[in-house]
Write an enzyme that holds these catalytic residues in place. Structure first.
Site, short mmCIF file in Angstrom:
data_model
loop_
_atom_site.label_atom_id
_atom_site.label_comp_id
_atom_site.label_asym_id
_atom_site.label_seq_id
_atom_site.Cartn_x
_atom_site.Cartn_y
_atom_site.Cartn_z
N GLU A 288 105.50 84.97 93.44
CA GLU A 288 104.78 84.23 92.39
C GLU A 288 104.30 85.18 91.30
OE1 GLU A 288 104.76 81.01 92.08
OE2 GLU A 288 105.74 80.75 94.01
N TRP A 291 107.06 85.73 89.16
CA TRP A 291 107.36 84.59 88.25
C TRP A 291 106.68 84.80 86.90
CZ3 TRP A 291 110.41 80.53 87.46
CH2 TRP A 291 111.11 79.97 88.52
N TRP A 319 112.42 60.65 72.66
CA TRP A 319 111.06 60.49 73.20
C TRP A 319 110.52 59.10 72.86
CZ3 TRP A 319 110.14 63.93 76.68
CH2 TRP A 319 110.65 65.23 76.57
N ASN A 355 98.76 74.38 91.04
CA ASN A 355 100.14 74.43 90.54
C ASN A 355 100.95 73.18 90.88
OD1 ASN A 355 102.51 75.79 89.37
ND2 ASN A 355 103.24 75.74 91.48
N TRP A 373 107.08 67.45 75.95
CA TRP A 373 106.36 68.47 76.72
C TRP A 373 105.42 69.30 75.85
CZ3 TRP A 373 107.25 73.58 75.30
CH2 TRP A 373 108.40 73.85 74.55
N TRP A 396 105.97 74.29 81.24
CA TRP A 396 106.25 72.99 80.63
C TRP A 396 107.75 72.77 80.45
CZ3 TRP A 396 103.68 68.68 80.56
CH2 TRP A 396 102.32 68.74 80.82
C1 LIG Z 1 103.19 72.79 83.39
C2 LIG Z 1 102.71 74.14 83.89
C3 LIG Z 1 101.91 74.94 83.07
C4 LIG Z 1 101.48 76.18 83.53
N1 LIG Z 1 100.69 76.94 82.70
C5 LIG Z 1 100.27 78.16 83.11
C6 LIG Z 1 99.46 78.96 82.28
O1 LIG Z 1 99.16 78.62 81.13
N2 LIG Z 1 99.03 80.15 82.76
C7 LIG Z 1 99.35 80.59 84.02
O2 LIG Z 1 98.93 81.68 84.42
N3 LIG Z 1 100.15 79.86 84.81
C8 LIG Z 1 100.61 78.65 84.41
N4 LIG Z 1 101.38 77.90 85.25
C9 LIG Z 1 101.83 78.47 86.52
C10 LIG Z 1 100.93 78.20 87.75
O3 LIG Z 1 100.60 76.85 87.82
C11 LIG Z 1 99.64 79.01 87.73
O4 LIG Z 1 99.93 80.37 87.50
C12 LIG Z 1 98.91 78.92 89.06
O5 LIG Z 1 98.62 77.59 89.37
C13 LIG Z 1 97.63 79.72 88.99
O6 LIG Z 1 96.89 79.58 90.14
P1 LIG Z 1 96.70 80.80 91.13
O7 LIG Z 1 96.22 81.99 90.39
O8 LIG Z 1 95.85 80.32 92.25
O9 LIG Z 1 98.18 81.05 91.60
P2 LIG Z 1 98.76 81.76 92.91
O10 LIG Z 1 99.57 80.76 93.62
O11 LIG Z 1 97.71 82.45 93.67
O12 LIG Z 1 99.77 82.83 92.29
C14 LIG Z 1 99.37 84.15 91.95
C15 LIG Z 1 99.70 84.45 90.51
O13 LIG Z 1 101.10 84.39 90.30
C16 LIG Z 1 101.36 83.88 88.99
N5 LIG Z 1 102.09 82.62 89.13
C17 LIG Z 1 102.09 81.76 90.16
N6 LIG Z 1 102.91 80.73 89.92
C18 LIG Z 1 103.44 80.93 88.70
C19 LIG Z 1 104.37 80.23 87.89
N7 LIG Z 1 104.94 79.09 88.30
N8 LIG Z 1 104.68 80.72 86.67
C20 LIG Z 1 104.13 81.87 86.24
N9 LIG Z 1 103.26 82.60 86.97
C21 LIG Z 1 102.92 82.14 88.18
C22 LIG Z 1 100.02 83.62 88.33
O14 LIG Z 1 99.69 84.75 87.56
C23 LIG Z 1 99.10 83.47 89.52
O15 LIG Z 1 97.76 83.80 89.24
C24 LIG Z 1 101.84 76.64 84.82
C25 LIG Z 1 102.65 75.84 85.63
C26 LIG Z 1 103.06 74.60 85.18
C27 LIG Z 1 103.92 73.75 86.08
#
Ligand SMILES: Cc1cc2nc3c(=O)[nH]c(=O)nc-3n(C[C@H](O)[C@H](O)[C@H](O)COP(=O)(O)OP(=O)(O)OC[C@H]3O[C@@H](n4cnc5c(N)ncnc54)[C@H](O)[C@@H]3O)c2cc1C
Length: 485
Positions: A288, A291, A319, A355, A373, A396
Site C-alpha cells: 500500500e 501504491w 455523463w 479506503n 469523477w 478517482w
Molecule cells: C476515490 C479515492 C480517493 C483517494 N484519495 C486519496 C488521497 O487524496 N490521499 C491519500 O493519501 N489517499 C487517497 N486514497 C487512497 C486510500 O484510500 C488512502 O490512502 C487510505 O484510505 C488512507 O488510510 P490509511 O492511512 O489508514 O491507509 P493504510 O491502509 O494504512 O495504508 C498506508 C498508506 O499507504 C498509502 N495508500 C494506501 N492505499 C493507497 C491507495 N489506494 N493509493 C495510494 N496510496 C495508498 C497511503 O499513504 C496510506 O496512508 C484514495 C482512494 C480512493 C479510492
C-alpha cells in the site's frame, strides 16, 4: 562581524514538515553554518497551499508542531506568504543566504515553478533532494524505459530494488541542532509573518471537532506508526477491509504533509528483513505504501491525469445531466444508501474516509449517479485531511475505470452487498448514520425493504436512485464509448 562570514543556507519546507529523514535539511545543516528554515504559503502552489479547507487546518497545526520541534533544536520557523520566487529573493537579500535547499515535489505546476526558481537563484546554488518518495519517478521504469501503467510489475521492480539495496529505505537522523539567525538578523526579514497571519483556520469553528480525531505533527506520526505496527499490521490483510474497525494505519495525512517519510515507514516495518519476505499482513501494508509511489509515478509521467481521463475514451463519456441535486445529496450523506451516507458523513466529520468506503462512494457517484469523477475528486480535495494531488486523482480514475490499472467500468460496486460483506452487523453505518440505530442487521444496508410502518418511523431518506436501474443505465452509457479509441 564574525557572523557575516558564516555561510547561511536557506532551507525551504514544502511537503516535508519534519526534521528526521529530511535530506535537504540535513544537507543544509552539514554545508552551512546557519540555516534559515522557511515555509512559504504561495497561493499559486498546487501541492501544499492550494489545498482544501480541511488540509489547510491540518497545515496550520503541522506548522505549529514544526515550529515547536525547531525551537527544541535552537532554531525557528520563518513563515512568509506570496509568490515563492519573490519571497525567496527577498529572504535571501535580507538574510545574506548564499545557499538554497529543498526537497522535490512532482506535480506539473510545481515542477515548472521550481525549474524557474532554480534558474533564477543559480547564484545560490540551489540543491534539491528526494524527501517525498522511496524512488524518484524516473528511477522505476520498465525495461524499455517507459513508465509502468500496471501496479503489480511496478511493485515487483520497486521492491526488488529496495531489497537489493536496503539503503534506499534507510532514513537519515534528524540534525542534532539547527543553528539559525540571531534575533537581530531575523528582525531584518521583512517578509515574515506569524502563523496566524496565514489565516489557515476557518472563521467558523467546524474544524475543532474534526481535528479532535487527530494528533498532528512528526512525533504523533511516528507514534501512530509504532502503535499500528504493534497492534494491527499482522491483521492488516483482513482488517483493512472492515470500516468499523481501526484496521488501517491512518498515516495518510502524516505521509501527505511529510510529517513521516515512506522510508521511515518501510524501514521500521521491515526491521532488517527484505520486503518480499515479510509476513502477509506486513507485506500487504508495504504494498500500500508503494501504491502511493505508483500514484506519484503516474502523476509525473502523465500529468494530464489531474483533470483528464488516462483512458481517452472517457473524454466523451455521456455523463448525466442536471445532476446538481444528486451531487449535493451525495456530498451531504443523504443518498438513502446507508454505507454511502456513512462514508460521506465520516469524511465530513473527521476529514478521512476508510479506503473501502472511498471505493464504494466513488463507484456510486460515478456509476449510479453518472456524475463525472472530477466532481468527486474536487469534493474529496476540499474535505480530506489527506487530500493528495497524486493519490486522489489516481483513486478517482481507478474508481471511474478510466485510470491506469483501474477497476473496469463495468464493475459497478453494489453498495448493499459491499455493506453486507464488510460491515455485516452495520456497526460502521450506525456510527455515522445514527438515524438507523435499531434497524436489524438484515435491513441495515437496505432500509427501503423494511415493512411500511417500520420504514415510516425512520427519519432517513428514501434512496435517491434505484440501484439496479442505474447500474443498467451506467453500462448502457459505457457501451457508447466502449469500442471507441
Ligand atoms: C476515490 C479515492 C480517493 C483517494 N484519495 C486519496 C488521497 O487524496 N490521499 C491519500 O493519501 N489517499 C487517497 N486514497 C487512497 C486510500 O484510500 C488512502 O490512502 C487510505 O484510505 C488512507 O488510510 P490509511 O492511512 O489508514 O491507509 P493504510 O491502509 O494504512 O495504508 C498506508 C498508506 O499507504 C498509502 N495508500 C494506501 N492505499 C493507497 C491507495 N489506494 N493509493 C495510494 N496510496 C495508498 C497511503 O499513504 C496510506 O496512508 C484514495 C482512494 C480512493 C479510492
Amino acid at each position: 562581524m564574525a557572523s557575516l562570514e558564516k555561510i547561511i543556507g536557506l532551507f525551504w519546507f514544502r511537503q516535508d514538515l519534519r526534521l528526521a529523514d529530511n535530506p535537504a535539511l540535513s544537507h543544509a545543516c552539514k554545508e552551512c553554518d546557519l540555516v534559515l528554515p522557511v515555509f512559504i504559503d504561495d497561493p499559486a502552489e498546487q501541492t501544499i497551499s492550494q489545498v482544501g479547507s480541511a488540509s489547510r487546518v491540518w497545515l496550520h497545526q503541522s506548522l505549529e508542531a514544526l515550529q515547536s520541534s525547531l525551537r527544541d533544536k535552537g532554531s525557528e520557523l520563518f513563515i512568509a506568504q506570496g509568490a515563492s520566487l519573490d519571497v525567496l529573493r527577498s529572504l535571501i537579500d535580507d538574510s545574506g543566504a548564499s545557499r538554497v535547499f529543498w526537497n522535490r515535489c512532482y506535480d506539473p505546476q510545481t515542477i515548472a515553478r521550481d525549474t524557474q526558481i532554480k534558474q533564477t537563484l543559480s547564484h545560490c546554488q540551489p540543491q534539491t533532494f528526494n524527501g517525498l518518495l522511496l524512488n524518484e519517478p524516473w528511477q522505476n521504469l520498465k525495461a524499455d524505459g517507459t513508465p509502468y501503467r500496471v501496479y503489480t510489475p511496478y511493485w515487483r521492480a520497486a521492491s526488488a530494488k529496495m531489497d537489493a539495496s536496503p539503503d534506499i529505505i534507510k532514513p537519515i537522523k534528524a540534525p542534532k541542532e539547527i543553528p539559525t539567525l540571531s534575533a537581530k538578523q531575523a528582525a531584518n526579514l521583512s517578509q515574515c509573518v506569524s502563523l496566524d497571519e496565514l489565516d489557515l483556520l476557518p472563521d467558523k469553528q467546524w474544524h475543532v471537532p474534526l481535528m479532535a480525531h487527530w494528533k498532528v505533527g512528526e512525533k504523533p506520526a511516528l507514534t501512530r506508526l509504532r502503535q499500528f505496527l504493534k497492534k494491527g499490521a499482522s491483521d492488516y490483510g483482513e482488517g483493512r477491509n472492515l470500516p468499523a474497525v481501526a484496521g488501517t494505519s491512518q498515516l495518510s495525512p502524516h505521509l501527505h504533509f511529510g510529517e513521516i517519510s515512506p522510508r521511515q515507514v518501510l524501514h521500521i516495518l521491515a526491521d532488517g528483513q527484505s520486503l518480499n519476505s515479510l509476513p502477509d499482513g506486513e507485506l500487504i501494508f508495504a504494498k500500500e505504501i508503494v501504491w502511493r509511489e505508483f500514484a506519484y509515478s503516474l502523476l509525473y509521467h502523465f500529468p494530464q491525469m489531474l483533470n483528464e481521463p488516462l483512458d481517452r475514451r472517457f473524454a466523451s463519456f455521456p455523463w448525466g445531466k442536471n445532476t446538481e441535486n444528486h451531487l449535493r445529496a451525495w456530498q451531504q450523506g443523504q443518498t438513502g444508501v446507508p454505507i454511502v451516507d456513512a462514508g460521506m458523513r465520516q469524511l465530513y466529520a473527521t476529514g478521512w474516509m476508510h479506503n473501502r468506503v472511498r471505493m464504494i462512494v466513488g463507484s456510486y457517484l460515478v456509476k449510479n449517479l453518472l456524475i463525472p469523477w472530477q466532481s468527486g475528486e474536487e469534493w474529496f480535495r476540499d474535505k480530506l485531511v489527506d487530500a493528495d494531488i497524486a493519490s486522489n486523482a489516481m483513486g478517482w480514475q481507478w474508481v471511474a475505470g478510466c485510470g491506469a490499472d483501474a477497476s473496469p467500468f463495468f464493475r459497478v460496486f453494489n453498495p448493499v452487498l459491499q455493506g453486507e460483506k464488510f460491515d455485516k452487523a452495520g456497526e460502521y453505518v450506525t456510527r455515522w448514520v445514527p438515524e438507523l440505530a435499531g434497524v436489524s442487521a438484515k435491513f441495515i444496508h437496505k432500509p427501503w425493504e423494511l415493512d411500511g410502518q417500520a420504514r415510516a418511523q425512520l427519519d432517513y431518506p428514501e434512496p435517491l436512485v434505484d440501484l439496479k436501474e442505474t447500474r443498467v443505465r451506467a453500462l448502457d452509457a459505457f457501451s457508447v464509448i466502449k469500442g471507441t479509441k
